[in-house]
Design a protein around this motif. Sequence first.
Motif, PDB file in Angstrom:
ATOM      1  N   LYS A 178       0.850  -1.184   0.000  1.00 24.73           N
ATOM      2  CA  LYS A 178       0.000   0.000   0.000  1.00 24.73           C
ATOM      3  C   LYS A 178       0.892   1.242   0.000  1.00 24.73           C
ATOM      4  O   LYS A 178       1.938   1.272   0.636  1.00 24.73           O
ATOM      5  CB  LYS A 178      -0.900   0.013   1.230  1.00 24.73           C
ATOM      6  CG  LYS A 178      -2.173  -0.784   1.093  1.00 24.73           C
ATOM      7  CD  LYS A 178      -3.199  -0.021   0.260  1.00 24.73           C
ATOM      8  CE  LYS A 178      -4.591  -0.635   0.385  1.00 24.73           C
ATOM      9  NZ  LYS A 178      -5.583   0.122  -0.404  1.00 24.73           N
ATOM     10  N   GLY A 179       0.465   2.280  -0.674  1.00 26.40           N
ATOM     11  CA  GLY A 179       1.265   3.491  -0.756  1.00 26.40           C
ATOM     12  C   GLY A 179       2.245   3.501  -1.913  1.00 26.40           C
ATOM     13  O   GLY A 179       2.995   4.471  -2.089  1.00 26.40           O
ATOM     14  N   THR A 180       2.249   2.442  -2.726  1.00 29.65           N
ATOM     15  CA  THR A 180       3.103   2.420  -3.912  1.00 29.65           C
ATOM     16  C   THR A 180       2.637   3.482  -4.906  1.00 29.65           C
ATOM     17  O   THR A 180       1.461   3.545  -5.249  1.00 29.65           O
ATOM     18  CB  THR A 180       3.059   1.024  -4.585  1.00 29.65           C
ATOM     19  OG1 THR A 180       3.652   0.066  -3.697  1.00 29.65           O
ATOM     20  CG2 THR A 180       3.801   1.027  -5.909  1.00 29.65           C
ATOM     21  N   ASP A 181       3.564   4.314  -5.348  1.00 28.93           N
ATOM     22  CA  ASP A 181       3.242   5.364  -6.325  1.00 28.93           C
ATOM     23  C   ASP A 181       3.316   4.850  -7.759  1.00 28.93           C
ATOM     24  O   ASP A 181       2.468   5.184  -8.596  1.00 28.93           O
ATOM     25  CB  ASP A 181       4.205   6.549  -6.172  1.00 28.93           C
ATOM     26  CG  ASP A 181       4.106   7.209  -4.818  1.00 28.93           C
ATOM     27  OD1 ASP A 181       3.022   7.718  -4.493  1.00 28.93           O
ATOM     28  OD2 ASP A 181       5.119   7.197  -4.079  1.00 28.93           O
ATOM     29  N   ILE A 182       4.346   4.049  -8.039  1.00 26.14           N
ATOM     30  CA  ILE A 182       4.567   3.542  -9.396  1.00 26.14           C
ATOM     31  C   ILE A 182       4.721   2.025  -9.335  1.00 26.14           C
ATOM     32  O   ILE A 182       5.525   1.499  -8.552  1.00 26.14           O
ATOM     33  CB  ILE A 182       5.821   4.161 -10.034  1.00 26.14           C
ATOM     34  CG1 ILE A 182       5.678   5.688 -10.122  1.00 26.14           C
ATOM     35  CG2 ILE A 182       6.072   3.568 -11.418  1.00 26.14           C
ATOM     36  CD1 ILE A 182       6.928   6.397 -10.595  1.00 26.14           C
ATOM     37  N   LEU A 183       3.952   1.349 -10.165  1.00 31.26           N
ATOM     38  CA  LEU A 183       4.049  -0.097 -10.292  1.00 31.26           C
ATOM     39  C   LEU A 183       4.702  -0.421 -11.632  1.00 31.26           C
ATOM     40  O   LEU A 183       4.233   0.042 -12.675  1.00 31.26           O
ATOM     41  CB  LEU A 183       2.659  -0.725 -10.198  1.00 31.26           C
ATOM     42  CG  LEU A 183       2.553  -2.230 -10.469  1.00 31.26           C
ATOM     43  CD1 LEU A 183       3.395  -3.020  -9.482  1.00 31.26           C
ATOM     44  CD2 LEU A 183       1.097  -2.672 -10.423  1.00 31.26           C
ATOM     45  N   LEU A 184       5.769  -1.207 -11.594  1.00 32.25           N
ATOM     46  CA  LEU A 184       6.516  -1.579 -12.790  1.00 32.25           C
ATOM     47  C   LEU A 184       6.400  -3.096 -12.950  1.00 32.25           C
ATOM     48  O   LEU A 184       6.937  -3.857 -12.141  1.00 32.25           O
ATOM     49  CB  LEU A 184       7.976  -1.154 -12.641  1.00 32.25           C
ATOM     50  CG  LEU A 184       8.914  -1.322 -13.835  1.00 32.25           C
ATOM     51  CD1 LEU A 184       8.458  -0.483 -15.019  1.00 32.25           C
ATOM     52  CD2 LEU A 184      10.347  -0.951 -13.436  1.00 32.25           C
ATOM     53  N   THR A 185       5.659  -3.540 -13.962  1.00 31.44           N
ATOM     54  CA  THR A 185       5.488  -4.964 -14.217  1.00 31.44           C
ATOM     55  C   THR A 185       5.824  -5.245 -15.676  1.00 31.44           C
ATOM     56  O   THR A 185       5.798  -4.339 -16.511  1.00 31.44           O
ATOM     57  CB  THR A 185       4.039  -5.426 -13.939  1.00 31.44           C
ATOM     58  OG1 THR A 185       3.152  -4.852 -14.914  1.00 31.44           O
ATOM     59  CG2 THR A 185       3.588  -5.014 -12.551  1.00 31.44           C
ATOM     60  N   HIS A 186       6.114  -6.520 -15.971  1.00 30.43           N
ATOM     61  CA  HIS A 186       6.383  -6.816 -17.375  1.00 30.43           C
ATOM     62  C   HIS A 186       5.089  -6.968 -18.170  1.00 30.43           C
ATOM     63  O   HIS A 186       4.995  -6.502 -19.303  1.00 30.43           O
ATOM     64  CB  HIS A 186       7.242  -8.075 -17.524  1.00 30.43           C
ATOM     65  CG  HIS A 186       7.599  -8.356 -18.956  1.00 30.43           C
ATOM     66  ND1 HIS A 186       8.196  -7.407 -19.768  1.00 30.43           N
ATOM     67  CD2 HIS A 186       7.420  -9.452 -19.741  1.00 30.43           C
ATOM     68  CE1 HIS A 186       8.377  -7.904 -20.968  1.00 30.43           C
ATOM     69  NE2 HIS A 186       7.905  -9.147 -20.988  1.00 30.43           N
ATOM     70  N   GLY A 187       4.102  -7.635 -17.594  1.00 30.66           N
ATOM     71  CA  GLY A 187       2.846  -7.860 -18.292  1.00 30.66           C
ATOM     72  C   GLY A 187       1.758  -6.899 -17.858  1.00 30.66           C
ATOM     73  O   GLY A 187       1.832  -6.285 -16.793  1.00 30.66           O
ATOM     74  N   PRO A 188       0.704  -6.752 -18.671  1.00 30.97           N
ATOM     75  CA  PRO A 188      -0.375  -5.811 -18.383  1.00 30.97           C
ATOM     76  C   PRO A 188      -1.472  -6.423 -17.512  1.00 30.97           C
ATOM     77  O   PRO A 188      -1.598  -7.653 -17.416  1.00 30.97           O
ATOM     78  CB  PRO A 188      -0.930  -5.495 -19.776  1.00 30.97           C
ATOM     79  CG  PRO A 188      -0.720  -6.781 -20.526  1.00 30.97           C
ATOM     80  CD  PRO A 188       0.560  -7.368 -20.007  1.00 30.97           C
ATOM     81  N   PRO A 189      -2.302  -5.571 -16.921  1.00 24.72           N
ATOM     82  CA  PRO A 189      -3.539  -6.066 -16.310  1.00 24.72           C
ATOM     83  C   PRO A 189      -4.553  -6.399 -17.399  1.00 24.72           C
ATOM     84  O   PRO A 189      -4.528  -5.804 -18.483  1.00 24.72           O
ATOM     85  CB  PRO A 189      -4.004  -4.883 -15.460  1.00 24.72           C
ATOM     86  CG  PRO A 189      -3.480  -3.686 -16.179  1.00 24.72           C
ATOM     87  CD  PRO A 189      -2.170  -4.109 -16.780  1.00 24.72           C
TER      88      PRO A 189
END
Length: 301
Positions: A178-189
């Motif tokens: 919680k409180g994450t500003d930026i999420l960096l993932t390889h795949g999309p939602p």
Amino acid sequence: MDLTPLSEPHSQGQSNPNQTSHLEDVPYQVHQISASSSIRIVCISDTHCTQPSLPEGDILLHAGDLTNKGSFEEIQAQLGWLKEAPHKYKVVIAGNHDVLLDPAYVKRFPDRIYEGEGTSQTDLNWGDIIYLNRSSIKLDFPNGRSLDIYGSPLTEQFGTWAFQYPPIRDVWTNSIPKGTDILLTHGPPRGHLDLGGKGCRFLLKEIWRVRPRLVVFGHIHADHGQQAITYSSDEASYDIPMMGEIGVWATFVIRFRLASEKLSELLCWRSEASSSTTLVNAAVVGGPGNVEGRPAIVIDI
């Protein structure tokens, strides 16, 4: 990795012999989601051994698939390019093609990826690059602002690649702080810049729980671009089926939560969650053989 239809003449996991290491420069646009004391974020993904020119900015984010085959030589060449970038912070995650970075893959398939003396994962020279693997980093800036970034390379299984999981397995619930500003993932939602539903439903559900300001990914080369999740009732009506939630009860629960949060805003109760999330598919290469170049997407946050 490009999940385009199998009829398209694209050989997955193999270099195109006609592909150069530098794509032709393409223009980029700046998208502003914060007006004052903004931090400029340059978003790229799926460079696959290419080294495009990069716009200036405060943070450079790379959402994985730096390489084609994930060898030591390929990864080190890409790290050398990124180390030369002028950005204050450079944050990178792996993609499914970056197989050397996945110890489980290396152990399982020693015939596909070789770790020898001087060419193992621990021998890579990262310089000042920040590498995230299901982990977080807090970045501080001279203007007094800070940003919390969480990065994960995990994607749903497609073929035999690194950092993958069966689509029925939920690896996302309660994984992002919680409180994450930026999420960096390889795949999309699922349902967002994912070529018609090729993303992960559990990731979408987790984004709704955490509500970061920005989510950057790639993987689906053909859906490069930007859109937003607004957390409205209309958005819920679209995203609930994407999450795999069905029925009147699921719709009621989501809409009740949205109404409760709106009441909290009216009563000036503080909430850490963002009222909207900007989604960016930053895949650089695309088209048959990955010969097309797409611009970096620049976000002011």
